[in-house]
Write a protein that holds these residues in place. Structure first.
Motif, PDB file in Angstrom:
ATOM      1  N   TYR A 235     -96.978-146.744   5.928  1.00 48.29           N
ATOM      2  CA  TYR A 235     -98.046-146.941   6.910  1.00 48.29           C
ATOM      3  C   TYR A 235     -98.934-145.712   6.894  1.00 48.29           C
ATOM      4  O   TYR A 235     -98.462-144.584   7.072  1.00 48.29           O
ATOM      5  N   ASP A 236    -100.222-145.908   6.670  1.00 46.30           N
ATOM      6  CA  ASP A 236    -101.209-144.831   6.663  1.00 46.30           C
ATOM      7  C   ASP A 236    -102.221-145.120   7.761  1.00 46.30           C
ATOM      8  O   ASP A 236    -103.106-145.958   7.596  1.00 46.30           O
ATOM      9  N   GLY A 237    -102.061-144.444   8.897  1.00 48.36           N
ATOM     10  CA  GLY A 237    -102.920-144.706  10.039  1.00 48.36           C
ATOM     11  C   GLY A 237    -104.362-144.317   9.804  1.00 48.36           C
ATOM     12  O   GLY A 237    -105.274-145.005  10.277  1.00 48.36           O
ATOM     13  N   GLN A 238    -104.590-143.242   9.073  1.00 48.33           N
ATOM     14  CA  GLN A 238    -105.957-142.789   8.840  1.00 48.33           C
ATOM     15  C   GLN A 238    -106.729-143.770   7.961  1.00 48.33           C
ATOM     16  O   GLN A 238    -107.899-144.049   8.210  1.00 48.33           O
ATOM     17  N   ALA A 239    -106.064-144.290   6.948  1.00 51.16           N
ATOM     18  CA  ALA A 239    -106.709-145.257   6.049  1.00 51.16           C
ATOM     19  C   ALA A 239    -106.570-146.688   6.554  1.00 51.16           C
ATOM     20  O   ALA A 239    -107.111-147.614   5.946  1.00 51.16           O
ATOM     21  N   ASN A 240    -105.822-146.870   7.647  1.00 46.91           N
ATOM     22  CA  ASN A 240    -105.547-148.206   8.182  1.00 46.91           C
ATOM     23  C   ASN A 240    -104.967-149.105   7.099  1.00 46.91           C
ATOM     24  O   ASN A 240    -105.426-150.231   6.876  1.00 46.91           O
ATOM     25  N   ASP A 241    -103.948-148.581   6.419  1.00 42.13           N
ATOM     26  CA  ASP A 241    -103.349-149.279   5.284  1.00 42.13           C
ATOM     27  C   ASP A 241    -101.835-149.267   5.426  1.00 42.13           C
ATOM     28  O   ASP A 241    -101.252-148.278   5.884  1.00 42.13           O
ATOM     29  N   SER A 242    -101.212-150.334   5.046  1.00 39.73           N
ATOM     30  CA  SER A 242     -99.749-150.408   5.033  1.00 39.73           C
ATOM     31  C   SER A 242     -99.329-151.375   3.946  1.00 39.73           C
ATOM     32  O   SER A 242    -100.136-152.209   3.493  1.00 39.73           O
ATOM     33  N   GLY A 243     -98.087-151.265   3.512  1.00 43.52           N
ATOM     34  CA  GLY A 243     -97.641-152.152   2.449  1.00 43.52           C
ATOM     35  C   GLY A 243     -96.202-151.911   2.059  1.00 43.52           C
ATOM     36  O   GLY A 243     -95.497-151.081   2.652  1.00 43.52           O
ATOM     37  N   ILE A 244     -95.773-152.629   1.046  1.00 46.55           N
ATOM     38  CA  ILE A 244     -94.403-152.549   0.531  1.00 46.55           C
ATOM     39  C   ILE A 244     -94.441-152.033  -0.901  1.00 46.55           C
ATOM     40  O   ILE A 244     -95.235-152.495  -1.716  1.00 46.55           O
ATOM     41  N   CYS A 245     -93.583-151.069  -1.188  1.00 40.89           N
ATOM     42  CA  CYS A 245     -93.408-150.591  -2.555  1.00 40.89           C
ATOM     43  C   CYS A 245     -92.041-151.066  -3.037  1.00 40.89           C
ATOM     44  O   CYS A 245     -91.007-150.641  -2.501  1.00 40.89           O
ATOM     45  N   PRO A 246     -91.990-151.953  -4.025  1.00 39.31           N
ATOM     46  CA  PRO A 246     -90.693-152.445  -4.498  1.00 39.31           C
ATOM     47  C   PRO A 246     -89.941-151.366  -5.266  1.00 39.31           C
ATOM     48  O   PRO A 246     -90.557-150.432  -5.797  1.00 39.31           O
ATOM     49  N   PRO A 247     -88.618-151.477  -5.336  1.00 36.47           N
ATOM     50  CA  PRO A 247     -87.858-150.505  -6.131  1.00 36.47           C
ATOM     51  C   PRO A 247     -88.043-150.787  -7.614  1.00 36.47           C
ATOM     52  O   PRO A 247     -88.415-151.900  -8.002  1.00 36.47           O
ATOM     53  N   TYR A 248     -87.788-149.782  -8.443  1.00 35.48           N
ATOM     54  CA  TYR A 248     -87.835-149.955  -9.888  1.00 35.48           C
ATOM     55  C   TYR A 248     -86.410-150.047 -10.412  1.00 35.48           C
ATOM     56  O   TYR A 248     -85.546-149.255 -10.039  1.00 35.48           O
ATOM     57  N   SER A 249     -86.166-151.018 -11.254  1.00 37.08           N
ATOM     58  CA  SER A 249     -84.810-151.253 -11.735  1.00 37.08           C
ATOM     59  C   SER A 249     -84.359-150.143 -12.666  1.00 37.08           C
ATOM     60  O   SER A 249     -85.135-149.624 -13.468  1.00 37.08           O
ATOM     61  N   THR A 250     -83.107-149.757 -12.527  1.00 36.56           N
ATOM     62  CA  THR A 250     -82.504-148.753 -13.402  1.00 36.56           C
ATOM     63  C   THR A 250     -81.000-148.894 -13.322  1.00 36.56           C
ATOM     64  O   THR A 250     -80.459-149.478 -12.371  1.00 36.56           O
ATOM     65  N   GLU A 251     -80.309-148.370 -14.307  1.00 38.60           N
ATOM     66  CA  GLU A 251     -78.852-148.376 -14.280  1.00 38.60           C
ATOM     67  C   GLU A 251     -78.384-147.242 -13.370  1.00 38.60           C
ATOM     68  O   GLU A 251     -78.713-146.078 -13.598  1.00 38.60           O
ATOM     69  N   VAL A 252     -77.622-147.574 -12.333  1.00 37.70           N
ATOM     70  CA  VAL A 252     -77.197-146.581 -11.356  1.00 37.70           C
ATOM     71  C   VAL A 252     -76.035-145.763 -11.907  1.00 37.70           C
ATOM     72  O   VAL A 252     -74.999-146.313 -12.292  1.00 37.70           O
ATOM     73  N   VAL A 253     -76.220-144.454 -11.942  1.00 37.54           N
ATOM     74  CA  VAL A 253     -75.155-143.531 -12.329  1.00 37.54           C
ATOM     75  C   VAL A 253     -74.646-142.785 -11.096  1.00 37.54           C
ATOM     76  O   VAL A 253     -73.452-142.662 -10.874  1.00 37.54           O
TER      77      VAL A 253
END
Length: 315
Positions: A235-253
């Protein structure tokens, strides 16, 4: 380029990893590793690893491990000119057990002594802040350190980015959170901050609906909530912008340090002048790279910010 000062702690991380399924009630055969850690130290090294100019202001210790910490940070390119030197108790310890999937199964922390750092900042904060383009503060060191750093950032007109430790200061001094340029935490910490247990079970779309009004009501100008495999919501109040950033797939170590890496990538991008909507994608990429290695830091990649299409594109 934007020189960032990171104020925080150094820890010794003692990590136990089972060879099979982790049994919390029994003995577990596996590996035990000792690695460099600490929220502030992790962030400083992450900045250096992706080619961002950075100074670390945290207590160094004149011990075998302390000297090794100093050597590694200097080799990575972290400036330590403002780091005070303690004879002992300058470094904390984190005992952590990971399960067979690399996820946290339990931990105990021993905090370092903070008196020397508090005294050092009381004397030197104006010099430190004046030479910085941005300041990162591990907000839960103690209340006095938080007050000194927040006040200096405001007086010198420097952007302030806060990373959460144990929530002790955050929950008792929510007024300090309001003075940060961007506050980044996970959904567990957001649940405590907003005093709403329902946050723990939110999907990303539900968090997206909730966060702008909750952060706005709390007086937080910009905020990011990470949600593990659900991704992150900003959430960016100054830009009046919000959204979702999906995760990037990777092999979990090993998931240790993933949150610090997300914070590092996001803030480093903000310091470069990126919009928050782009910055969180850099954060997600850096977190993905970190959970794919055994250490708590992202791999060295000085070209990280030069590969915009790769960083901001899809999988």
């Amino acid at each position: 380029m934007g020189h960032t000062v990171v104020i925080g702690t150094t820890f010794v991380d003692v990590k136990g990893v089972p060879k099979g399924a982790y049994d919390p009630q029994g003995r577990n055969v596996g590996d035990v590793k000792i690695v460099h850690g600490g929220v502030g130290r992790n962030v400083a090294e992450n900045f250096a690893n992706v080619g961002k100019p950075v100074s670390f202001v945290g207590t160094m210790e004149d011990s075998a491990f302390g000297r090794d910490v100093r050597r590694r940070l200097l080799e990575r390119g972290v400036n330590l000119d403002y780091a005070p030197q303690a004879s002992d108790n300058g470094i904390g310890m984190w005992l952590v057990i990971l399960d067979e999937n690399g996820d946290l199964a339990g931990s105990i922390s021993k905090m370092p002594e903070l008196d020397l750092l508090e005294e050092h900042l009381s004397r030197e904060i104006d010099t430190i802040a004046a030479g910085a383009d941005a300041i990162v503060l591990e907000l839960d060191l103690n209340e006095r350190i938080a007050e000194v750093v927040v006040d200096a950032a405001k007086r010198h007109g420097k952007p302030l980015y806060a990373i959460v430790g144990n929530m002790s200061v955050v929950l008792s001094r929510k007024d300090l959170v309001k003075q940060t340029d961007c506050f980044i935490c996970n959904n567990i910490e957001a649940s405590k901050l907003f005093e709403d247990k329902a946050v723990l079970d939110f999907s990303a779309p539900e968090m997206l609906e909730f966060l702008p009004s909750a952060a706005g009501a709390a007086g937080i100008a910009s905020m990011v909530v990470t949600m593990g495999e659900k991704g992150a919501v900003y959430y960016d109040g100054q830009a009046n912008d919000s959204g979702i950033c999906p995760p990037y797939s990777t092999e979990v170590v090993d998931t240790t340090g993933a949150g610090d890496a997300f914070f590092s990538g996001t803030v480093a991008a903000l310091v470069r002048g990126c919009a928050l909507s782009d910055a969180v994608r850099y954060g997600a990429r850096l977190a993905s790279a970190t959970i794919g290695v055994e250490e708590a830091n992202c791999p060295v990649d000085k070209d990280f910010f030069n590969r915009r299409q790769t960083m901001l594109g899809g999988d």
